[in-house]
Design an enzyme around this catalytic site. Structure first.
Site, PDB file in Angstrom:
ATOM      1  N   GLU A  45      40.077  39.985  47.278  1.00  0.00           N
ATOM      2  CA  GLU A  45      41.446  40.467  47.498  1.00  0.00           C
ATOM      3  C   GLU A  45      41.455  41.991  47.611  1.00  0.00           C
ATOM      4  O   GLU A  45      40.775  42.676  46.840  1.00  0.00           O
ATOM      5  CB  GLU A  45      42.294  40.035  46.297  1.00  0.00           C
ATOM      6  CG  GLU A  45      43.765  40.180  46.515  1.00  0.00           C
ATOM      7  CD  GLU A  45      44.520  40.174  45.186  1.00  0.00           C
ATOM      8  OE1 GLU A  45      45.601  40.763  45.143  1.00  0.00           O
ATOM      9  OE2 GLU A  45      44.004  39.592  44.205  1.00  0.00           O
ATOM     10  N   ASP A  74      39.811  49.595  57.243  1.00  0.00           N
ATOM     11  CA  ASP A  74      41.089  49.074  56.785  1.00  0.00           C
ATOM     12  C   ASP A  74      42.141  49.661  57.702  1.00  0.00           C
ATOM     13  O   ASP A  74      42.148  50.864  57.957  1.00  0.00           O
ATOM     14  CB  ASP A  74      41.382  49.406  55.325  1.00  0.00           C
ATOM     15  CG  ASP A  74      42.438  48.450  54.783  1.00  0.00           C
ATOM     16  OD1 ASP A  74      42.143  47.251  54.653  1.00  0.00           O
ATOM     17  OD2 ASP A  74      43.583  48.895  54.530  1.00  0.00           O
ATOM     18  N   SER A  75      42.979  48.807  58.230  1.00  0.00           N
ATOM     19  CA  SER A  75      43.881  49.277  59.269  1.00  0.00           C
ATOM     20  C   SER A  75      45.215  48.577  59.171  1.00  0.00           C
ATOM     21  O   SER A  75      45.376  47.602  58.431  1.00  0.00           O
ATOM     22  CB  SER A  75      43.244  49.041  60.644  1.00  0.00           C
ATOM     23  OG  SER A  75      42.707  47.742  60.713  1.00  0.00           O
ATOM     24  N   PHE A 157      44.198  41.381  69.217  1.00  0.00           N
ATOM     25  CA  PHE A 157      44.554  40.518  68.085  1.00  0.00           C
ATOM     26  C   PHE A 157      45.772  41.125  67.387  1.00  0.00           C
ATOM     27  O   PHE A 157      46.264  42.196  67.767  1.00  0.00           O
ATOM     28  CB  PHE A 157      43.360  40.360  67.128  1.00  0.00           C
ATOM     29  CG  PHE A 157      42.973  41.630  66.406  1.00  0.00           C
ATOM     30  CD1 PHE A 157      43.444  41.896  65.123  1.00  0.00           C
ATOM     31  CD2 PHE A 157      42.138  42.566  67.003  1.00  0.00           C
ATOM     32  CE1 PHE A 157      43.086  43.067  64.462  1.00  0.00           C
ATOM     33  CE2 PHE A 157      41.773  43.736  66.348  1.00  0.00           C
ATOM     34  CZ  PHE A 157      42.255  43.987  65.066  1.00  0.00           C
ATOM     35  N   GLY A 158      46.225  40.453  66.350  1.00  0.00           N
ATOM     36  CA  GLY A 158      47.279  41.008  65.486  1.00  0.00           C
ATOM     37  C   GLY A 158      48.541  41.389  66.242  1.00  0.00           C
ATOM     38  O   GLY A 158      49.114  40.591  66.995  1.00  0.00           O
ATOM     39  N   ASP A 160      48.909  43.453  68.653  1.00  0.00           N
ATOM     40  CA  ASP A 160      48.664  44.005  69.995  1.00  0.00           C
ATOM     41  C   ASP A 160      49.707  43.591  71.050  1.00  0.00           C
ATOM     42  O   ASP A 160      50.105  44.422  71.865  1.00  0.00           O
ATOM     43  CB  ASP A 160      47.257  43.639  70.495  1.00  0.00           C
ATOM     44  CG  ASP A 160      46.186  44.503  69.841  1.00  0.00           C
ATOM     45  OD1 ASP A 160      46.541  45.557  69.278  1.00  0.00           O
ATOM     46  OD2 ASP A 160      45.001  44.127  69.898  1.00  0.00           O
ATOM     47  N   HIS A 185      43.104  53.337  67.571  1.00  0.00           N
ATOM     48  CA  HIS A 185      42.945  53.978  66.259  1.00  0.00           C
ATOM     49  C   HIS A 185      41.511  53.788  65.746  1.00  0.00           C
ATOM     50  O   HIS A 185      40.885  54.695  65.243  1.00  0.00           O
ATOM     51  CB  HIS A 185      43.965  53.364  65.299  1.00  0.00           C
ATOM     52  CG  HIS A 185      44.043  51.847  65.354  1.00  0.00           C
ATOM     53  ND1 HIS A 185      44.142  51.157  66.543  1.00  0.00           N
ATOM     54  CD2 HIS A 185      43.985  50.902  64.380  1.00  0.00           C
ATOM     55  CE1 HIS A 185      44.176  49.861  66.291  1.00  0.00           C
ATOM     56  NE2 HIS A 185      44.074  49.680  64.986  1.00  0.00           N
TER      57      HIS A 185
HETATM   58  P1  ITT Z   1      39.052  42.544  56.937  1.00  0.00           P
HETATM   59  O1  ITT Z   1      39.734  43.088  55.710  1.00  0.00           O
HETATM   60  O2  ITT Z   1      38.136  41.407  56.652  1.00  0.00           O
HETATM   61  O3  ITT Z   1      38.405  43.614  57.761  1.00  0.00           O
HETATM   62  P2  ITT Z   1      41.789  42.042  57.813  1.00  0.00           P
HETATM   63  O4  ITT Z   1      42.386  41.486  59.068  1.00  0.00           O
HETATM   64  O5  ITT Z   1      42.290  41.465  56.497  1.00  0.00           O
HETATM   65  O6  ITT Z   1      40.196  41.912  57.910  1.00  0.00           O
HETATM   66  P3  ITT Z   1      42.995  44.579  57.190  1.00  0.00           P
HETATM   67  O7  ITT Z   1      43.255  44.249  55.762  1.00  0.00           O
HETATM   68  O8  ITT Z   1      42.488  45.942  57.540  1.00  0.00           O
HETATM   69  O9  ITT Z   1      41.965  43.584  57.837  1.00  0.00           O
HETATM   70  O10 ITT Z   1      44.340  44.294  57.986  1.00  0.00           O
HETATM   71  C1  ITT Z   1      44.451  44.688  59.301  1.00  0.00           C
HETATM   72  C2  ITT Z   1      45.719  44.084  59.911  1.00  0.00           C
HETATM   73  O11 ITT Z   1      46.415  45.120  60.603  1.00  0.00           O
HETATM   74  C3  ITT Z   1      45.340  43.032  60.944  1.00  0.00           C
HETATM   75  O12 ITT Z   1      45.335  41.750  60.385  1.00  0.00           O
HETATM   76  C4  ITT Z   1      46.447  43.212  61.967  1.00  0.00           C
HETATM   77  O13 ITT Z   1      47.568  42.517  61.554  1.00  0.00           O
HETATM   78  C5  ITT Z   1      46.748  44.717  61.891  1.00  0.00           C
HETATM   79  N1  ITT Z   1      45.894  45.459  62.840  1.00  0.00           N
HETATM   80  C6  ITT Z   1      44.897  46.350  62.549  1.00  0.00           C
HETATM   81  N2  ITT Z   1      44.303  46.808  63.660  1.00  0.00           N
HETATM   82  C7  ITT Z   1      44.913  46.192  64.679  1.00  0.00           C
HETATM   83  C8  ITT Z   1      44.732  46.213  66.069  1.00  0.00           C
HETATM   84  O14 ITT Z   1      43.758  46.922  66.637  1.00  0.00           O
HETATM   85  N3  ITT Z   1      45.533  45.465  66.816  1.00  0.00           N
HETATM   86  C9  ITT Z   1      46.496  44.703  66.280  1.00  0.00           C
HETATM   87  N4  ITT Z   1      46.723  44.602  64.970  1.00  0.00           N
HETATM   88  C10 ITT Z   1      45.945  45.343  64.159  1.00  0.00           C
END
Ligand code: ITT
Length: 212
Positions: A45, A74-75, A157-158, A160, A185
């Protein structure tokens, strides 16, 4: 003779991120592993309240169990009209487990009625790279955009499909992988640690240990 490539562990379970990072590093003679190469590792977590804390936590855990140089991203998305939400909670915005479609629909709901000029937002990525000797490097990258009123595009993904880049006239999900990797980013953060990655790639013995 088989070339010995230095190894780096990308501490991520997110396939979208892993694909982008691998593409960005493909020119370097570095073998990239991800957490999929460690199927027994439980998902830990994220406890931090900032991108930096979470990136450091993920890279530290990875270096501890693997003994390899480890890199974590982390993003998230910061939306101005929502006071910076969802921010570090971007992955879990609509609850767990992470569901991109639900996150996007929740974001659209929260922004309903807000006109485009006020829907400014940015993606933020903090990358942490930690060596087995405990050297720590971090870098941040940002990408500015606008949250559209409907989803467009199928790439990435996410968030986008909602994230519109005025200078491209496209959403992030309408860019190719290579195009996203020119503006994102994540690529901006990674570029800041490019000299380190090049030094890792130049190691003749393929070792992941030692001072950089
Ligand atoms: P890991 O921790 O295993 O790397 P995670 O997806 O849980 O995977 P984060 O906690 O950093 O990673 O959450 C990143 C979220 O932010 C991701 O699930 C997307 O919802 C959003 N995100 C980050 N970068 C993105 C991108 O390039 N395009 C679209 N959404 C993004």
């Amino acid at each position: 003779m088989r070339a010995m490539f230095s190894k780096i562990l990308m501490a991520t379970h997110n396939r979208g991120k892993a694909t982008e990072l691998k593409n960005l590093l493909e020119e370097l003679p570095i073998r990239i592993l991800t957490l999929e190469d460690y199927p027994d590792k439980p998902i830990v977590e994220e406890k931090g309240t900032s991108f930096l804390e979470n990136a450091l936590q993920k890279a530290k855990e990875a270096v501890e169990f693997s003994g390899l140089i480890s890199l974590a991203d982390d993003s998230g998305l910061e939306v101005d009209a929502l006071g910076g939400q969802p921010g570090v909670y971007s992955a879990r915005f609509a609850g767990e487990p992470c569901d991109y479609q639900k996150n996007n629909l929740k974001l659209l709901r929260f922004l309903q009625g807000i006109p485009l000029p006020q829907r400014t937002a940015r993606f933020v990525s903090v990358i942490a790279l930690i060596t087995p000797e405990g050297q720590v490097y971090t870098a941040e990258g940002r990408c500015e955009g606008v949250i559209l009123e409907e989803l467009r595009g199928t790439g990435g993904f996410g968030y986008d499909p909602l994230f519109y880049l005025p200078s491209w006239g496209k959403t992030m999900a309408e860019l190719t992988l290579e195009e996203k990797n020119m503006v994102s980013h994540r690529c901006k953060a990674l570029r800041k640690i490019a000299p380190l990655l090049q030094r890792i790639g130049k190691r003749r013995d393929g070792s992941s240990a030692g001072r950089l």
